[in-house]
Write a protein that holds these residues in place. Structure first.
Motif, PDB file in Angstrom:
ATOM      1  N   UNK A 116       0.845  -1.189   0.000  1.00 27.73           N
ATOM      2  CA  UNK A 116       0.000   0.000   0.000  1.00 27.73           C
ATOM      3  C   UNK A 116       0.891   1.254   0.000  1.00 27.73           C
TER       4      UNK A 116
ATOM      5  N   UNK B 225       2.881   1.740   3.154  1.00 30.85           N
ATOM      6  CA  UNK B 225       3.968   0.754   3.229  1.00 30.85           C
ATOM      7  C   UNK B 225       5.107   1.145   2.292  1.00 30.85           C
TER       8      UNK B 225
ATOM      9  N   UNK C  86       7.152   3.751   3.766  1.00 33.87           N
ATOM     10  CA  UNK C  86       8.028   3.181   4.793  1.00 33.87           C
ATOM     11  C   UNK C  86       9.263   2.541   4.160  1.00 33.87           C
TER      12      UNK C  86
ATOM     13  N   UNK D 295      -4.595   9.373   8.570  1.00 35.73           N
ATOM     14  CA  UNK D 295      -4.236   8.414   9.624  1.00 35.73           C
ATOM     15  C   UNK D 295      -2.892   7.754   9.306  1.00 35.73           C
ATOM     16  N   UNK D 296      -2.613   7.541   8.002  1.00 34.42           N
ATOM     17  CA  UNK D 296      -1.324   6.961   7.599  1.00 34.42           C
ATOM     18  C   UNK D 296      -0.232   8.025   7.723  1.00 34.42           C
TER      19      UNK D 296
ATOM     20  N   UNK E   8       1.085   8.067  11.106  1.00 36.51           N
ATOM     21  CA  UNK E   8       2.014   6.949  11.361  1.00 36.51           C
ATOM     22  C   UNK E   8       3.414   7.269  10.832  1.00 36.51           C
TER      23      UNK E   8
ATOM     24  N   UNK F 250      -3.649   5.060  14.527  1.00 36.67           N
ATOM     25  CA  UNK F 250      -4.307   3.823  14.120  1.00 36.67           C
ATOM     26  C   UNK F 250      -3.281   2.871  13.546  1.00 36.67           C
ATOM     27  N   UNK F 251      -3.453   1.594  13.814  1.00 42.03           N
ATOM     28  CA  UNK F 251      -2.579   0.585  13.224  1.00 42.03           C
ATOM     29  C   UNK F 251      -3.136   0.188  11.863  1.00 42.03           C
ATOM     30  N   UNK F 252      -2.233  -0.114  10.954  1.00 38.83           N
ATOM     31  CA  UNK F 252      -2.643  -0.707   9.685  1.00 38.83           C
ATOM     32  C   UNK F 252      -3.317   0.263   8.730  1.00 38.83           C
ATOM     33  N   UNK F 253      -3.761  -0.278   7.589  1.00 40.16           N
ATOM     34  CA  UNK F 253      -4.366   0.505   6.533  1.00 40.16           C
ATOM     35  C   UNK F 253      -5.867   0.306   6.515  1.00 40.16           C
TER      36      UNK F 253
ATOM     37  N   UNK G 113      -9.106  -2.010  13.284  1.00 37.79           N
ATOM     38  CA  UNK G 113      -8.208  -0.904  13.637  1.00 37.79           C
ATOM     39  C   UNK G 113      -8.684  -0.169  14.887  1.00 37.79           C
TER      40      UNK G 113
END
Lengths: 322, 326
Positions: free
Chosen positions: A154, A157, A160, A186-187, A190, B271-274, B290
């Motif tokens: 994705x 990812x 990253x 939200x990504x 991260x 949040x974790x993940x996609x 999530x």
């Protein structure tokens, strides 16, 4: 002495016909271990500044006209090919905006990281180190992921992986060009968190290029604001965000809606950002500036320090309200 | 009575065809959405990419054909209409697109683009009056009437978005679906377009369905806001209270992820993940993999979208229980 010093850098684009000035007397200074944000709207020259720091601008299209770029005291434009390879990698790591185009689509991601290690940290070029870097940037089951191709990941990812790629050479300066613009909020949170924690852990400096003032407040120590090929303001992040001195910075901050904002309407900067080749004379911002005087249309404003650490390219800076 | 009332709207796309071309799976882009927009109101619609917000907007103006559900506009159900009846009904319902470069035909002058709607609906027959009307529309969006004879490539992104707005206004709509109209624009130009949309709303009594991923812009423009995730609405309520005191765990995470100038090292819900694929949405509540507060029930049971306070609705098992206890 700063880790990176850009002094009066001017660059021309020489694609076709007459050369067009794209960077004009750009000033930048980043200390070791510092997070420096470079903010500006599209076309202001922030990406070009970053590319010229790593000397990534193609010689066939651009020409450095004046000024110097010093990395760790060494003149970047005086380096031989071997010196340049050392600079790009162990000196400067680069994370691009669009990970899907920056990664090699026909190479497994593990191989791409391994290639980076072979070039810049040959003693560490093993699968175990590749996996460790993937793990460090928060990619689960790195041994499986390392065998995948970029299209299998994705966007978050992929970004990253870009980060792991740049960091695996352990650069002293990480240039991140809009690293989260292509990602969802939200990504984005991260990836931002990750850059911040790795920056502290590895003690590297970061040059973060963004158009989002929100990111600046979150992670930067200092900030430079660009407009039409020039840096118009530089200072500590809290000073610039809370008490901007250049009229452009002040207007730009006023035009961004914020959460919990109760204003009826937003501050509007009239007109549009001038493109290279169409920059007005005198101060570049004067046609859109509410504080402009007749002198602003003719005189080039000087780059001057108006308070400790605070630099501005404007003869009539906004007063600080106490 | 509400201007627009959407009930149980679903848009499913066929995916992964087998050797005979028959779909083996369905992408549930919009999966049971209900919302309403009153005249003169702005309803904001936020969510991450792939949550179905654009598909929902396009289905409302019938650029997509709904799989199920109804779209009542002015009391008429658009979902079952087609041909001339749809065209007539759609006059009150226009759309502004995200990409100001891709949504104008490069070979049409600005005047032709704006005039097309006027001609299709036969609003003005006489040539001079038509030209005057186009000039007036351009003036309303802050452009010189003389630009009617120019082509889209001669304009900047912000100006093209103004042309797109003038084109939507040409047929005197009551509701405009704005699909990310400012996200492709520079910050300083974005503010100009946001202010223009607001002043047009005041002078013409327009209603907007404002689709965006930028929460701050949505909060600024909207009276009410709906938060979407994987084809469903998770929370809906007045924009100030939803943004100031979010109830759904997803809304909370989304809001805390928005970086803000001047605020440093806030407590963030990372949040974790996609976002999962809408091809294989998780069972139960689509957000549960999530969700920081998920319980066993969330895995199996789809939470009902229900009113938990006057004007505020949430689809979450946990919120309901907390609300009931207090």
């Amino acid at each position: 002495m700063s880790l990176l010093e850009v002094d009066q850098l001017s660059v021309d684009l020489v694609a076709q016909g007459a050369p067009v000035r794209v960077l004009d007397r750009v000033e930048l200074a980043i200390d070791a271990g510092q997070v420096h944000a470079l903010v500006g709207e599209s076309g202001s020259g922030k990406s070009l500044t970053a590319l010229s720091v790593a000397r990534l601008l193609p010689d066939t299209l651009t020409r450095r006209v004046a000024g110097t770029v010093r990395f760790d005291g060494e003149d970047v434009y005086g380096l031989d090919p071997a010196g340049l390879r050392r600079l790009r990698g162990r000196g400067v790591g680069y994370v691009f905006q669009e990970p899907s185009t920056a990664l090699n689509p026909v190479m497994r991601i593990g191989t791409q990281i391994r290639e980076m290690l072979q070039l810049h940290r040959p003693k560490e070029a093993t699968d175990a180190v590749v996996w460790r870097w993937l793990e460090r940037v928060g990619i689960p089951s790195p041994d499986i992921r390392a065998r995948q191709y970029p299209h299998e990941l994705s966007g978050g990812m992929q970004q990253r992986v870009m980060l792991a790629l740049a960091l695996s050479a352990q650069p002293r300066l990480l240039i991140a060009d809009e690293p989260t613009t292509a990602l969802d909020v939200t990504i984005q949170a991260q990836v931002l968190d990750l850059i911040q924690s790795l920056q502290r852990e590895l003690g590297m400096a970061v040059l973060l290029i963004t158009h989002n003032f929100g990111l600046v407040g979150e992670i930067a120590d200092r900030v430079s604001v660009m407009y039409a090929g020039q840096v118009v303001e530089r200072g500590p992040v809290s000073a610039v965000l809370n008490a901007p001195r250049h009229p452009y910075t002040a207007a730009l901050l006023g035009s961004v809606p914020r959460l919990g904002d109760v204003r009826e309407s937003l501050v509007v900067i009239p007109g549009t950002v001038p493109s290279p080749g169409h920059w007005p004379g005198g101060c570049r911002f004067h046609p859109r500036c509410s504080r402009a005087t007749p002198g602003c249309a003719t005189d080039q404003p000087a780059w001057r320090e108006i308070a400790p650490e605070s630099w501005v390219r404007c003869p009539y800076p906004v007063e600080v309200q106490s | 009575m509400s201007l627009l009332l959407v009930e149980g709207l679903k848009v499913h796309y066929p995916a992964r065809p087998d050797w005979r071309g028959r779909p083996r799976a369905w992408v549930r882009a919009v999966d049971g959405v209900g919302l309403e927009v009153a005249a003169g109101e702005t309803l904001g619609l936020v969510g991450e990419s792939g949550c179905g917000k654009s598909t929902l907007g396009r289905a409302i103006v019938r650029l997509e054909t709904p799989t199920a559900g109804s779209i009542r506009f002015n009391g008429e159900d658009l979902a079952g209409l087609d041909g001339p009846a749809l065209r007539r009904a759609r006059r009150g319902l226009q759309m502004i697109f995200q990409d100001p470069y891709g949504s104008l035909d490069p070979r049409w002058t600005v005047g032709q683009a704006i005039g097309e709607g006027i001609d299709i609906h036969g609003l003005i027959q006489e040539h001079g009056a038509r030209r005057e009307r186009i000039g007036g529309l351009l003036q309303d969006v802050g452009l010189d009437p003389a630009v009617a004879d120019r082509y889209p490539h001669e304009f900047s992104g912000g100006q093209r978005q103004r042309i797109g707005i003038a084109r939507a206004l040409a047929v005197e709509p009551k509701l405009i679906v704005c699909d990310e109209p400012v996200s492709a624009l520079d910050v300083s130009v974005q503010a100009q377009v946001v202010n223009l949309l607001q002043s047009l709303q005041r002078s013409r009594g327009l209603a907007y369905l404002f689709i965006a991923h930028d929460l701050a812009v949505v909060e600024h423009l909207s009276h009410r806001v709906a938060v979407m995730y994987l084809g469903r609405i998770m929370e809906l309520g007045p924009s100030r209270t939803v943004c100031g005191d979010p109830l759904h765990p997803y809304t909370r995470a989304l809001l805390s992820a928005v970086p803000e100038p001047g605020v440093r090292r806030r407590e963030r819900v990372i949040l974790q993940g996609d976002v999962p694929s809408p091809l294989q949405p998780p069972s139960g509540c689509p957000f549960h993999p999530r969700c920081p507060v998920a319980v066993a029930r969330c895995r199996s049971e789809v939470p009902e979208f229900r009113e938990v306070a006057p004007g505020r609705s949430v689809a979450c098992h946990e919120v309901k229980e907390r609300f009931g206890a207090s």
